[in-house]
Every structure is written in structure tokens, then in C-alpha cells.
Design a protein around this motif. Structure first.
Motif, PDB file in Angstrom:
ATOM      1  N   ILE A  78       0.831  -1.218   0.000  1.00 48.30           N
ATOM      2  CA  ILE A  78       0.000   0.000   0.000  1.00 48.30           C
ATOM      3  C   ILE A  78       0.868   1.273   0.000  1.00 48.30           C
ATOM      4  O   ILE A  78       0.585   2.204  -0.761  1.00 48.30           O
ATOM      5  CB  ILE A  78      -1.013  -0.022   1.167  1.00 48.30           C
ATOM      6  N   PRO A  79       1.932   1.321   0.815  1.00 46.16           N
ATOM      7  CA  PRO A  79       2.764   2.538   0.784  1.00 46.16           C
ATOM      8  C   PRO A  79       3.321   2.834  -0.618  1.00 46.16           C
ATOM      9  O   PRO A  79       3.395   3.994  -1.013  1.00 46.16           O
ATOM     10  CB  PRO A  79       3.896   2.224   1.764  1.00 46.16           C
ATOM     11  N   GLU A  82       0.618   4.112  -2.773  1.00 48.19           N
ATOM     12  CA  GLU A  82       0.325   5.507  -2.410  1.00 48.19           C
ATOM     13  C   GLU A  82       1.349   6.459  -3.026  1.00 48.19           C
ATOM     14  O   GLU A  82       0.987   7.485  -3.594  1.00 48.19           O
ATOM     15  CB  GLU A  82       0.283   5.668  -0.887  1.00 48.19           C
ATOM     16  N   ILE A  87      -2.660   3.880  -5.971  1.00 49.76           N
ATOM     17  CA  ILE A  87      -3.686   3.621  -4.960  1.00 49.76           C
ATOM     18  C   ILE A  87      -5.064   4.061  -5.442  1.00 49.76           C
ATOM     19  O   ILE A  87      -6.079   3.497  -5.043  1.00 49.76           O
ATOM     20  CB  ILE A  87      -3.337   4.303  -3.606  1.00 49.76           C
ATOM     21  N   ASN A  88      -5.110   5.054  -6.321  1.00 50.48           N
ATOM     22  CA  ASN A  88      -6.418   5.511  -6.809  1.00 50.48           C
ATOM     23  C   ASN A  88      -7.124   4.435  -7.633  1.00 50.48           C
ATOM     24  O   ASN A  88      -8.306   4.166  -7.409  1.00 50.48           O
ATOM     25  CB  ASN A  88      -6.281   6.819  -7.587  1.00 50.48           C
ATOM     26  N   GLY A  91      -7.857   1.522  -5.203  1.00 50.41           N
ATOM     27  CA  GLY A  91      -8.950   1.873  -4.303  1.00 50.41           C
ATOM     28  C   GLY A  91     -10.304   1.825  -4.997  1.00 50.41           C
ATOM     29  O   GLY A  91     -11.312   1.412  -4.413  1.00 50.41           O
ATOM     30  N   ASN A 114     -11.564   0.284   3.390  1.00 46.01           N
ATOM     31  CA  ASN A 114     -10.498   1.202   3.810  1.00 46.01           C
ATOM     32  C   ASN A 114     -10.204   2.210   2.709  1.00 46.01           C
ATOM     33  O   ASN A 114     -10.083   1.845   1.537  1.00 46.01           O
ATOM     34  CB  ASN A 114      -9.217   0.422   4.125  1.00 46.01           C
ATOM     35  N   SER A 116      -7.541   5.149   1.546  1.00 47.19           N
ATOM     36  CA  SER A 116      -6.230   5.748   1.778  1.00 47.19           C
ATOM     37  C   SER A 116      -6.340   7.275   1.807  1.00 47.19           C
ATOM     38  O   SER A 116      -7.180   7.853   1.122  1.00 47.19           O
ATOM     39  CB  SER A 116      -5.285   5.320   0.652  1.00 47.19           C
ATOM     40  N   PRO A 117      -5.483   7.933   2.592  1.00 49.99           N
ATOM     41  CA  PRO A 117      -5.489   9.403   2.622  1.00 49.99           C
ATOM     42  C   PRO A 117      -5.331  10.031   1.227  1.00 49.99           C
ATOM     43  O   PRO A 117      -5.923  11.059   0.937  1.00 49.99           O
ATOM     44  CB  PRO A 117      -4.284   9.744   3.501  1.00 49.99           C
ATOM     45  N   GLN A 119      -6.356   8.730  -1.656  1.00 47.51           N
ATOM     46  CA  GLN A 119      -7.653   8.545  -2.299  1.00 47.51           C
ATOM     47  C   GLN A 119      -8.664   9.554  -1.740  1.00 47.51           C
ATOM     48  O   GLN A 119      -9.472  10.111  -2.477  1.00 47.51           O
ATOM     49  CB  GLN A 119      -8.105   7.140  -1.928  1.00 47.51           C
ATOM     50  N   ILE A 147     -11.476   5.632   7.466  1.00 48.08           N
ATOM     51  CA  ILE A 147     -10.381   6.568   7.208  1.00 48.08           C
ATOM     52  C   ILE A 147      -9.516   6.663   8.469  1.00 48.08           C
ATOM     53  O   ILE A 147      -9.943   6.286   9.552  1.00 48.08           O
ATOM     54  CB  ILE A 147     -10.891   7.971   6.821  1.00 48.08           C
ATOM     55  N   THR A 148      -8.312   7.147   8.299  1.00 49.71           N
ATOM     56  CA  THR A 148      -7.431   7.287   9.462  1.00 49.71           C
ATOM     57  C   THR A 148      -7.234   8.767   9.786  1.00 49.71           C
ATOM     58  O   THR A 148      -7.546   9.645   8.976  1.00 49.71           O
ATOM     59  CB  THR A 148      -6.051   6.651   9.207  1.00 49.71           C
TER      60      THR A 148
END
Ligand code: C2E
Ligand code: MG
Ligand code: MG
Ligand code: MG
Length: 281
Positions: A78-79, A82, A87-88, A91, A114, A116-117, A119, A147-148
Motif C-alpha cells: 500500500i505505501p 500511495e 492507490i487511486n 482503491g 479502507n 487511503s489518505p 484517495q 479513514i485514518t
């Protein structure tokens, strides 16, 4: 002397960087290929009501079935997805796949995805969510976006705006991994969450020390005061489950009940869970 040592260290560091950069570049190419070839799958892990014990939701967790290296954990790719913007696409695939899967489940079971920030900040999230709901026919209220805190720290106003757009669609928003990273209790007041997922770090030693249970109790109290529910992540023991029920936590998720399983397995699990619920009722 010190000077040559320094140079050697520098060269070593540089060589290490180079190897790492190459490995990342390799992984990036493989990721692109996997997106094109359908090399990803979603596994699903149930969340249970602590009172009653029925399944309320299943979280979609991304898996990469690598042709040579087997299953690769999202923490490892994932990193990179990103950093490269992949990731887009990924996602988008996750969102659509999870919604299409969840329409096969009993109506009361939600699906959590989930986000991602990256996204989250892409401006098209609400549009993509609306499209995934329309394409699958899933009721908006059955979709939970996780979200985180990372999405909240930079630009409050922009984040709030996106959260409101999502809220307007009727989907639910959960704050994932609460208590790690940049946690601030003030986020809970400022942003419209439906659910707080308390990170495994606080669940791990529940019962063993007083500190964790005090923190969990505080989060449960704050959540209840603001009409939010709470989910304990990473529940592995009966003792933790008992503690969480006493503390008034709403849901639990963890290996104690089930690991993440394939789409076919979650369908089986959900149909037997429904029969159990019906026989109790
Ligand atoms: P997360 O969203 O907090 O997901 C929970 C993680 O905890 C999952 O790891 C799950 O398998 C693991 N877990 C669940 N119960 C237990 C337990 O009882 N004990 C322990 N030790 N672990 C437990 P996983 O599947 O490896 O995912 C790691 C993270 O990768 C996720 O953390 C999430 O942040 C990210 N991720 C996974 N799928 C996606 C995705 O589709 N999109 C994005 N953006 N991120 C994803
Ligand atoms: Mg999550
Ligand atoms: Mg989590
Ligand atoms: Mg977590």
C-alpha cells in the motif's frame, strides 16, 4: 581515520538506497501489472455485536496474490501504491468489488472499505462512491468507509468538506486505528464520524494493565456522548471480549472470532450466522 570511515559509510548508504530504490521500482511495475491482470483479491473479516454476538459488518482487506511470492500483505505494498498514485486505481477496484460482494449478504450486514489518505484527497471520492453504489445496487447505509487520522491533520476544512459530501450520500464513516499516530480527542468533536475503531494496541493488554481499560472506557464514553459506536480491533482472547463487554464497547473484530477469509467463505459464514441468529430469536 574519521574521514575515510565517513566516506565508506556514505558509499554504503548510497548503495543501500540504490538497491532499495530498485526493489521499489520492481514492485511498482509488478503492482501495475497486477492491477491490469486481476492479481488482487479481497478478503473479508467480520465485526460482531458484543451484545448478542451476531455479525454486523465485514471489512474488506486487500490481498495481492503474487505469482512467485504468494500472498503479499497490504502493509508491504500500500505505501508503494500511495507513493506512485496507483492507490487511486486500486482503491476504485476495492470499492466496486466490495460493494458487488456485499449485495449477496444478508441486508443487515454492512461492508467496510479502507480509504487511503491519497484517495481521500483525490476530489473524486464522493463521485466514485456514488458510482460504486449505483453500479452494485448496494444501499448507501450499508457502506462504511474507514479513514485514518492522517486525513484530518493537514487541511481541516477540505477534509470536513469531503466528509460532509460522503455523509450526504448516506454512507457511514469510521475512524480507523484510533489512538495511534496523531490522535487528538478534538477530532472526535469536529468531524462527523459514525464509528471509532480502537486500535489493537489498546486491546492487546486489556485486563493485564489498568491503563488500557481506562483509555478504552474514555473512548467509549466520548463516543456514546456523540452518538458514535465503538469497535475494538484485534480481539484475540475471551478475556478481552469479556472486558470489552463490561466497558460498553459496541463491536469487536479479531482472530478470536475469525481471521479475514475469502468471499466464498464469508458467504458461508454469514449464512450460518443468520441461522444461528434466527434460532436464538
Ligand atoms: P486495518 O484497516 O486496521 O485492518 C485491520 C488489520 O488487522 C488487518 O490486517 C487484519 O487482518 C488485522 N487483524 C484483524 N484481527 C486481528 C487480530 O486479532 N490480531 C492481529 N494481530 N491482527 C488482526 P491486514 O489485512 O494485513 O491489513 C493491514 C492494513 O492495510 C489495514 O489495517 C489497512 O490499513 C490496510 N489495508 C488493507 N486493505 C486495504 C485497502 O483495500 N485499501 C487501503 N487503502 N488500505 C488497506
Ligand atoms: Mg480498517
Ligand atoms: Mg484498523
Ligand atoms: Mg489497526
Amino acid at each position: 581515520g574519521a574521514k575515510s570511515d565517513g566516506r565508506r559509510t556514505y558509499r554504503f548508504f548510497e548503495a543501500g538506497m540504490d538497491a532499495r530504490a530498485k526493489a521499489r521500482r520492481g514492485l511498482e511495475l509488478e503492482l501495475r501489472q497486477a492491477i491490469a491482470d486481476g492479481g488482487f483479491e479481497l478478503h473479508y473479516q467480520p465485526l460482531l455485536h458484543l451484545e448478542g454476538g451476531t455479525v454486523s459488518c465485514c471489512e474488506a482487506l486487500l490481498r495481492w496474490r503474487h505469482p512467485e511470492r504468494g500472498m503479499i500483505s497490504p502493509a508491504d505494498f500500500i505505501p508503494i501504491a500511495e507513493d506512485t498514485g496507483l492507490i487511486n486505481d486500486l482503491g476504485h477496484w476495492v470499492l466496486n468489488t466490495a460493494c458487488r460482494e456485499a449485495v449477496n449478504w444478508p441486508d443487515h450486514v454492512h461492508v467496510a472499505v479502507n480509504v487511503s489518505p491519497i484517495q481521500f484527497k483525490s476530489q473524486t471520492l464522493a463521485l466514485n462512491v456514488a458510482a460504486a453504489l449505483a453500479a452494485s445496487g448496494l444501499a448507501a447505509a450499508r457502506l462504511e468507509l474507514e479513514i485514518t487520522e492522517a486525513v484530518l491533520i493537514r487541511d481541516d476544512e477540505a477534509a470536513l468538506d469531503i466528509l460532509h459530501q460522503l455523509r450526504e450520500l448516506g454512507v457511514r464513516i469510521a475512524l480507523d486505528d484510533f489512538g495511534t499516530g496523531y490522535s487528538s480527542l478534538s477530532y472526535l468533536q469536529r468531524f462527523p464520524f459514525d464509528k471509532i475503531k480502537i486500535d489493537r494496541a489498546f486491546i492487546k493488554d486489556l485486563g493485564a494493565t489498568g491503563a488500557s481499560s481506562t483509555i478504552v472506557q474514555a473512548v467509549v464514553n466520548i463516543a456514546a456522548a456523540s452518538d458514535m459506536t465503538t469497535t475494538a480491533e484485534g480481539v484475540e482472547t475471551e478475556q478481552q471480549r469479556t472486558m470489552l463487554r463490561l466497558l460498553g464497547c459496541t463491536e469487536m473484530q479479531g482472530y478470536l472470532f475469525s481471521r479475514p477469509v475469502s468471499g466464498a467463505e464469508i458467504r458461508r459464514l454469514l449464512s450460518s450466522d443468520c441461522e444461528k441468529a434466527a434460532s436464538v430469536a
